[in-house]
Design a protein around this motif. Structure first.
Motif, PDB file in Angstrom:
ATOM      1  N   GLU A   1       0.834  -1.204   0.000  1.00 17.16           N
ATOM      2  CA  GLU A   1       0.000   0.000   0.000  1.00 17.16           C
ATOM      3  C   GLU A   1       0.869   1.253   0.000  1.00 17.16           C
ATOM      4  O   GLU A   1       0.558   2.243  -0.672  1.00 17.16           O
ATOM      5  CB  GLU A   1      -0.920  -0.009   1.228  1.00 17.16           C
ATOM      6  N   ILE A   2       1.967   1.209   0.741  1.00 19.18           N
ATOM      7  CA  ILE A   2       2.889   2.360   0.762  1.00 19.18           C
ATOM      8  C   ILE A   2       3.469   2.591  -0.627  1.00 19.18           C
ATOM      9  O   ILE A   2       3.561   3.728  -1.101  1.00 19.18           O
ATOM     10  CB  ILE A   2       4.010   2.120   1.789  1.00 19.18           C
ATOM     11  N   ARG A   3       3.846   1.494  -1.290  1.00 20.11           N
ATOM     12  CA  ARG A   3       4.356   1.634  -2.653  1.00 20.11           C
ATOM     13  C   ARG A   3       3.289   2.196  -3.584  1.00 20.11           C
ATOM     14  O   ARG A   3       3.567   3.034  -4.441  1.00 20.11           O
ATOM     15  CB  ARG A   3       4.850   0.276  -3.167  1.00 20.11           C
ATOM     16  N   ARG A   4       2.019   1.697  -3.386  1.00 22.14           N
ATOM     17  CA  ARG A   4       0.939   2.193  -4.239  1.00 22.14           C
ATOM     18  C   ARG A   4       0.707   3.687  -4.015  1.00 22.14           C
ATOM     19  O   ARG A   4       0.556   4.458  -4.970  1.00 22.14           O
ATOM     20  CB  ARG A   4      -0.365   1.440  -3.936  1.00 22.14           C
ATOM     21  N   LEU A   5       0.718   4.093  -2.743  1.00 25.85           N
ATOM     22  CA  LEU A   5       0.504   5.510  -2.448  1.00 25.85           C
ATOM     23  C   LEU A   5       1.642   6.357  -3.008  1.00 25.85           C
ATOM     24  O   LEU A   5       1.418   7.494  -3.435  1.00 25.85           O
ATOM     25  CB  LEU A   5       0.398   5.707  -0.929  1.00 25.85           C
ATOM     26  N   ALA A   6       2.835   5.786  -2.995  1.00 24.86           N
ATOM     27  CA  ALA A   6       3.977   6.535  -3.517  1.00 24.86           C
ATOM     28  C   ALA A   6       3.894   6.700  -5.019  1.00 24.86           C
ATOM     29  O   ALA A   6       4.525   7.598  -5.593  1.00 24.86           O
ATOM     30  CB  ALA A   6       5.281   5.831  -3.141  1.00 24.86           C
ATOM     31  N   GLN A   7       3.085   5.844  -5.667  1.00 25.77           N
ATOM     32  CA  GLN A   7       2.996   5.875  -7.124  1.00 25.77           C
ATOM     33  C   GLN A   7       1.654   6.421  -7.610  1.00 25.77           C
ATOM     34  O   GLN A   7       1.418   6.459  -8.816  1.00 25.77           O
ATOM     35  CB  GLN A   7       3.186   4.449  -7.671  1.00 25.77           C
ATOM     36  N   THR A   8       0.762   6.834  -6.716  1.00 22.21           N
ATOM     37  CA  THR A   8      -0.610   7.207  -7.075  1.00 22.21           C
ATOM     38  C   THR A   8      -0.889   8.647  -6.715  1.00 22.21           C
ATOM     39  O   THR A   8      -0.496   9.136  -5.648  1.00 22.21           O
ATOM     40  CB  THR A   8      -1.613   6.289  -6.356  1.00 22.21           C
ATOM     41  N   ASP A   9      -1.600   9.330  -7.598  1.00 24.65           N
ATOM     42  CA  ASP A   9      -2.085  10.683  -7.320  1.00 24.65           C
ATOM     43  C   ASP A   9      -3.242  10.574  -6.329  1.00 24.65           C
ATOM     44  O   ASP A   9      -4.244   9.879  -6.577  1.00 24.65           O
ATOM     45  CB  ASP A   9      -2.549  11.354  -8.613  1.00 24.65           C
ATOM     46  N   GLN A  10      -3.128  11.248  -5.200  1.00 22.07           N
ATOM     47  CA  GLN A  10      -4.105  11.072  -4.130  1.00 22.07           C
ATOM     48  C   GLN A  10      -5.482  11.625  -4.474  1.00 22.07           C
ATOM     49  O   GLN A  10      -6.500  11.146  -3.960  1.00 22.07           O
ATOM     50  CB  GLN A  10      -3.588  11.758  -2.854  1.00 22.07           C
ATOM     51  N   LEU A  11      -5.576  12.600  -5.353  1.00 19.48           N
ATOM     52  CA  LEU A  11      -6.870  13.207  -5.679  1.00 19.48           C
ATOM     53  C   LEU A  11      -7.640  12.358  -6.671  1.00 19.48           C
ATOM     54  O   LEU A  11      -8.836  12.074  -6.465  1.00 19.48           O
ATOM     55  CB  LEU A  11      -6.653  14.624  -6.241  1.00 19.48           C
ATOM     56  N   THR A  12      -6.991  11.916  -7.730  1.00 22.42           N
ATOM     57  CA  THR A  12      -7.709  11.256  -8.826  1.00 22.42           C
ATOM     58  C   THR A  12      -7.560   9.741  -8.824  1.00 22.42           C
ATOM     59  O   THR A  12      -8.324   9.050  -9.509  1.00 22.42           O
ATOM     60  CB  THR A  12      -7.190  11.793 -10.171  1.00 22.42           C
ATOM     61  N   GLY A  13      -6.582   9.221  -8.064  1.00 21.14           N
ATOM     62  CA  GLY A  13      -6.340   7.795  -8.094  1.00 21.14           C
ATOM     63  C   GLY A  13      -5.543   7.348  -9.298  1.00 21.14           C
ATOM     64  O   GLY A  13      -5.281   6.151  -9.463  1.00 21.14           O
ATOM     65  N   LEU A  14      -5.172   8.274 -10.188  1.00 18.82           N
ATOM     66  CA  LEU A  14      -4.340   7.935 -11.336  1.00 18.82           C
ATOM     67  C   LEU A  14      -2.890   7.768 -10.892  1.00 18.82           C
ATOM     68  O   LEU A  14      -2.511   8.097  -9.763  1.00 18.82           O
ATOM     69  CB  LEU A  14      -4.435   9.034 -12.398  1.00 18.82           C
ATOM     70  N   SER A  15      -2.071   7.254 -11.801  1.00 22.21           N
ATOM     71  CA  SER A  15      -0.636   7.218 -11.528  1.00 22.21           C
ATOM     72  C   SER A  15      -0.114   8.644 -11.375  1.00 22.21           C
ATOM     73  O   SER A  15      -0.610   9.576 -12.033  1.00 22.21           O
ATOM     74  CB  SER A  15       0.105   6.518 -12.678  1.00 22.21           C
ATOM     75  N   ASN A  16       0.896   8.823 -10.462  1.00 24.92           N
ATOM     76  CA  ASN A  16       1.488  10.156 -10.327  1.00 24.92           C
ATOM     77  C   ASN A  16       2.666  10.299 -11.288  1.00 24.92           C
ATOM     78  O   ASN A  16       2.968   9.388 -12.072  1.00 24.92           O
ATOM     79  CB  ASN A  16       1.912  10.419  -8.884  1.00 24.92           C
TER      80      ASN A  16
END
Length: 729
Positions: free
Chosen positions: A535-550
Motif C-alpha cells: 500500500e505504501i508503494r501504491r501511495l507513492a505511485q498514485t495521485d491522491q486526488l484522482t487515483g491515477l498514476s502520479n
C-alpha cells in the motif's frame, strides 16, 4: 629548543693533566628555564648535576666574581647582533668557596621565536697550564732530565716550546702526531718555517704573525682557547684548541720564550656538527607536525619545549607553554603528575587520560602518549597529547544508541517469541522435521491435514522463486558467515493465495567437524506487513486526488513501455493533456469544485483509453496518457477526439454548470529510437501548438518549426476533427 650534548673530553690521566677541557652550556635570555649546562660545568664548579643548590635559571650571575660582574654585564649588553662571537675571561666561585679562572668562548644568535640564545664553552685557565705556571720559566723545563721528557711525552696534548727568538726548543710526541710532522720538520724551526698552514674557525687563512705563539712573542700576553684549523703536510685537516703562555727566567724575570699547548678537537667539532644536525632533525620532527608535542623535565614537571600545534591548542597568550609546569595544566594537579611521571620512569612509556585546562579556562580531556627520552645526558619525558573530548562525546552517544538499539531488538525479539508464532525443528542430516500447530495454521491447514511432515513439506509449500534465496541464506549460516538464518518467503495457502512468512532459525547443534546437525526456528505471518508495504508503494505511485498514476510512476512506466515496444517493434504514443480555462473555474466556483472537476476529467480520460494504457496526472490540470503497442500512431486521434468531446460538454459539479475545454499534444518515438525525455519534449511542443491554434483540440508533433495548424496535414490537427460537425469548434 636548542639541543646540546656534553662534549667534555678528558684526554689524559686526569683533567688537569689533559689541559683545558671544554665544557658546554646554553643560555636562553627570554626563557631561562630552558638553560642547559653540560655535565662538565657541574664537574668544573664542584656541583652534582641534580644538586638543588645549583640554579640553572641564573646562569653565571650567582657565581660570578664581583670584580668581573660589571665587565661581564657591559659585554653582554653590547652583544645585540645576531650570530655574534664573544670571548671573555672571568672568575667563578667553586662550590668549595675558591675562585677559578675560566675563559668563555660563546656565540650569540636569535631564534625565530625571538629568544636570544648564547651557546658556548668554558676553559679553566688555571688548569690549562700544563708545563708552567703564570710565572714559570724555560729554565725550569731544562731541569729534571729524563723525568721531564717522560712527563712531556705522557701528555695527551701537544706541547711546543719556543725560546725568545721564536725557535722551537722543545716539543712532545703528541705535538708531532697532531700537526702531522716529523721531529726534523719541527726541531729548531721558527714559526714561519713549519710546513703546516692554519685557518680560523670561519675558514680564513692565518698569517704566521697571527698564530697564538707568534702573538705572545710579540705582546707577552697570554692566548687561551684559540680554535684553529691545521692543514697537515700530508693533506689531512684537523681542528685544534690552542693555549699560548709567555715564559720568564725565574732568576731575572726577563721574557724567556713561549709554551704553546694544543689539543686535537676533531671529535668536538664532529660532535658540534652532529649536535646541529640532531638539533635540526629534532626540531623538524618535534615542531613541523600537527601533533601536540610537549617535552617535560621529570624532575619538576616543567615544560621545556612545546610544538607549534601544542601552543595553538593550549593557547596561553602570556608566554606560551614553555616554563609552565604540568600541574598548571592538569586539573588533578601535582599528585596526578607525580603518579604518571613515576610510571613513565619505571616502564619507559605510558598512555593515560587526563583533564587539561587550556589558556581560556576550558577543560579538555587528553589522551597522553608519553615516552622517556635522553637528551644532554639527562632524562626527559616526551608526550604527544590528543584531544579526545569530542571523540569521547561521540563514543558515549554511540554507546547509548547501541544500548537503546539492543534494548529495542531485545524487546522485539521478546514480542516475536511471545506471540503464537509457528515453530519448527529440523534434523539437518536426516531431514526429519517437527512443526507446531501454528505453523500449519498460517497456511490454512492442520498438522493432520499436512500428514507426515518433513523438510519436503516446506519445499512443497514454499514459492519456487523463494527457495533459492532460502537455500543461499541457509548455506551462509552453515559456513558460519552469519550466526542465524533469516529469510522472507511466500507459502501457498490452502485457499490458493500466497502468504508471506518471516522464516528465522539458528543451528543449535554442530558435529565435531563443524557441520550443522540440528536447527530450530520460527515462522511469523508477515502478510499484513507486506500488504502495508504494498500500500505504501501504491501511495507513492498514485495521485491522491484522482487515483491515477502520479508523475513518478508515469516516468517509470514510460521508460519501461519504450523498451517493450522496441522489443516488439511497435510504436508508442504519448498524449499530454491540459485543461482550458481551468483557472476560471477555481476563481469562480472555488478550489473544491476545481478538485471535483479534475476527478471527473480523470474518469473521462480513463473511459476513453484501453486497459493497457497508462493514465497519469502529472500535476495541476495536466494529464498524460501512454498508448503502448500502436500499429498506426494516427489511431491516437480517436481517443484524443473522444476526450475533447466529453470534456467540452457542460459538466455539473455540485449543482454548478462548468464549461472547460482540453488541449492535447501527441508525439511518438521516431524509428523506435526515442527516449522518455525526447518523446515528452515533442508532446509538449505539440500541446503548445494546440493551445496556440485555439485550444480545445489535439495536435500531433511534426518535425520542424511550424506553430500554426494550417501548416499541418488535416489528419494531424484536431482543428479538423474526425466528426465533421465539430470542425469549426
Amino acid at each position: 629548543m636548542n639541543l646540546s650534548v656534553n662534549l667534555t673530553k678528558q684526554t689524559g690521566t686526569d683533567a688537569c693533566a689533559a689541559g683545558a677541557a671544554p665544557v658546554l652550556y646554553e643560555f636562553f635570555r627570554k626563557t631561562p628555564s630552558r638553560n642547559y649546562f653540560g655535565a662538565g660545568v657541574f664537574e668544573l664548579l664542584g656541583y652534582d648535576p641534580v644538586d638543588s643548590d645549583f640554579d640553572r635559571t641564573l646562569g653565571w650571575a650567582s657565581l660570578l666574581h664581583p670584580d668581573d660582574a660589571l665587565i661581564f654585564a657591559q659585554h653582554r649588553n653590547q652583544q645585540t647582533k645576531n650570530d655574534a662571537n664573544r670571548r671573555l675571561t672571568f672568575r667563578l666561585r667553586h662550590k668549595d668557596g675558591n675562585w677559578i679562572t675560566v675563559e668563555d668562548c660563546a656565540t650569540i644568535h636569535e631564534l625565530a621565536s625571538g629568544d636570544v640564545v648564547t651557546s658556548g664553552c668554558l676553559t679553566r685557565l688555571d688548569a690549562a697550564q700544563t708545563l708552567s705556571s703564570s710565572d714559570g720559566t724555560s729554565h725550569t723545563l731544562q731541569k729534571g732530565g729524563n723525568l721531564h721528557k717522560r712527563l712531556l711525552n705522557s701528555l695527551a696534548e701537544g706541547v711546543v716550546v719556543y725560546d725568545a727568538t721564536g725557535t722551537v726548543v722543545e716539543f712532545n710526541n703528541t705535538a708531532l702526531e697532531i700537526l702531522g710532522l716529523t721531529g726534523d720538520e719541527l726541531c729548531r724551526k721558527t714559526v714561519p718555517e713549519t710546513p703546516c698552514t692554519f685557518v680560523r674557525e670561519d675558514g680564513v687563512p692565518l698569517t704566521r704573525d697571527e698564530l697564538p705563539g707568534k702573538r705572545v712573542l710579540a705582546t707577552g700576553d697570554r692566548e687561551y682557547g684559540v680554535v684553529l684549523g691545521v692543514n697537515r703536510p700530508n693533506g689531512e685537516f684537523a681542528w685544534i684548541r690552542v693555549n699560548a703562555e709567555p715564559l720568564h727566567n725565574e732568576q731575572t724575570g726577563t721574557f724567556d720564550g713561549v709554551i704553546v699547548s694544543f689539543a686535537d678537537i676533531n671529535d668536538v667539532k664532529q660532535a658540534q656538527v652532529a649536535f646541529r644536525e640532531r638539533e635540526l632533525l629534532y626540531r623538524q620532527m618535534f615542531s613541523n607536525t600537527t601533533a601536540v608535542n610537549i617535552l617535560v623535565d621529570p624532575a619538576d614537571g616543567r615544560i621545556v619545549d612545546a610544538s607549534r600545534a601544542a601552543e595553538e591548542l593550549y593557547g596561553f597568550a602570556d608566554g606560551g607553554l614553555v616554563g609552565r609546569t604540568i600541574p598548571d595544566l592538569d586539573v588533578d594537579g601535582a599528585p596526578s603528575m607525580h603518579r604518571h611521571v613515576s610510571a613513565v620512569l619505571e616502564h619507559g612509556a605510558l598512555s593515560f587520560v587526563v583533564q587539561h585546562r587550556l589558556g581560556n579556562g576550558e577543560i579538555r580531556k587528553m589522551q597522553v602518549h608519553a615516552g622517556l627520552i635522553e637528551l644532554h645526558e639527562r632524562k626527559y619525558i616526551h608526550t604527544t597529547n590528543v584531544d579526545i573530548t569530542e571523540r569521547e562525546h561521540y563514543e558515549r552517544m554511540l554507546k547509548d544508541a547501541n544500548r537503546k538499539l539492543a534494548e529495542e531488538r531485545q524487546r522485539l525479539d521478546e514480542i516475536i517469541w511471545g506471540t503464537s508464532a509457528g515453530t519448527w525443528e529440523w534434523n539437518v542430516q536426516t531431514g526429519e522435521t517437527r512443526f507446531n500447530e501454528r505453523w500449519a495454521e498460517i497456511i490454512g491447514y492442520t498438522l493432520d491435514e499436512l500428514g507426515p511432515v518433513s523438510i519436503d513439506t516446506w519445499l512443497a509449500y514454499c514459492h519456487p522463486e523463494d527457495l533459492e534465496k532460502s537455500e543461499a541464506a541457509l548455506q551462509s549460516t552453515f559456513r558460519g558467515e552469519t550466526d542465524h538464518y533469516q529469510c522472507e518467503c511466500r507459502m501457498r495457502h490452502k485457499d490458493g493465495s500466497w502468504v508471506w512468512v518471516l522464516d528465522r532459525g539458528k543451528v543449535v547443534e554442530w558435529d565435531a567437524s563443524g557441520n550443522p546437525l540440528r536447527m530450530s526456528g520460527t515462522h511469523a505471518d508477515i502478510t499484513p506487513t507486506k500488504a502495508v508495504e504494498a500500500e505504501i508503494r501504491r501511495l507513492a505511485q498514485t495521485d491522491q486526488l484522482t487515483g491515477l498514476s502520479n508523475r513518478y510512476q508515469f516516468n517509470s512506466m514510460l521508460s519501461q513501455i519504450i523498451q517493450i515496444n522496441r522489443r516488439f517493434e511497435k510504436s508508442i504514443v504519448l498524449l499530454l493533456l491540459d485543461l482550458d480555462r481551468f483557472k476560471q473555474v477555481n476563481d469562480t466556483f472555488g478550489h473544491p469544485v476545481g478538485d471535483k472537476l479534475l476527478v471527473e476529467v480523470a474518469e473521462i480520460i480513463k473511459r476513453n483509453c484501453r486497459e493497457a494504457d497508462v493514465v497519469a496526472r502529472l500535476g495541476g490540470d495536466e494529464f498524460a496518457v501512454v498508448l503502448p503497442l500502436m500499429d498506426d500512431v494516427r489511431d491516437a486521434a480517436i481517443p484524443a477526439q473522444r476526450i475533447i468531446e466529453e470534456v467540452s460538454r457542460p459538466l455539473i459539479i455540485d449543482g454548478n454548470e462548468v464549461h472547460v475545454g482540453i488541449s492535447i499534444g501527441i508525439s511518438t518515438c521516431a524509428d523506435h529510437n526515442g527516449t522518455p525525455d525526447s518523446i515528452y519534449r515533442d508532446a509538449d511542443k505539440a500541446l503548445y501548438r494546440a493551445k496556440n491554434c485555439g485550444r480545445n483540440r489535439f495536435c500531433f508533433y511534426v518535425e520542424g518549426g511550424c506553430n500554426e495548424c494550417g501548416a499541418l496535414d488535416r489528419e494531424l490537427c484536431g482543428r479538423y476533427a474526425l466528426n465533421p460537425q465539430n470542425q469549426d469548434n
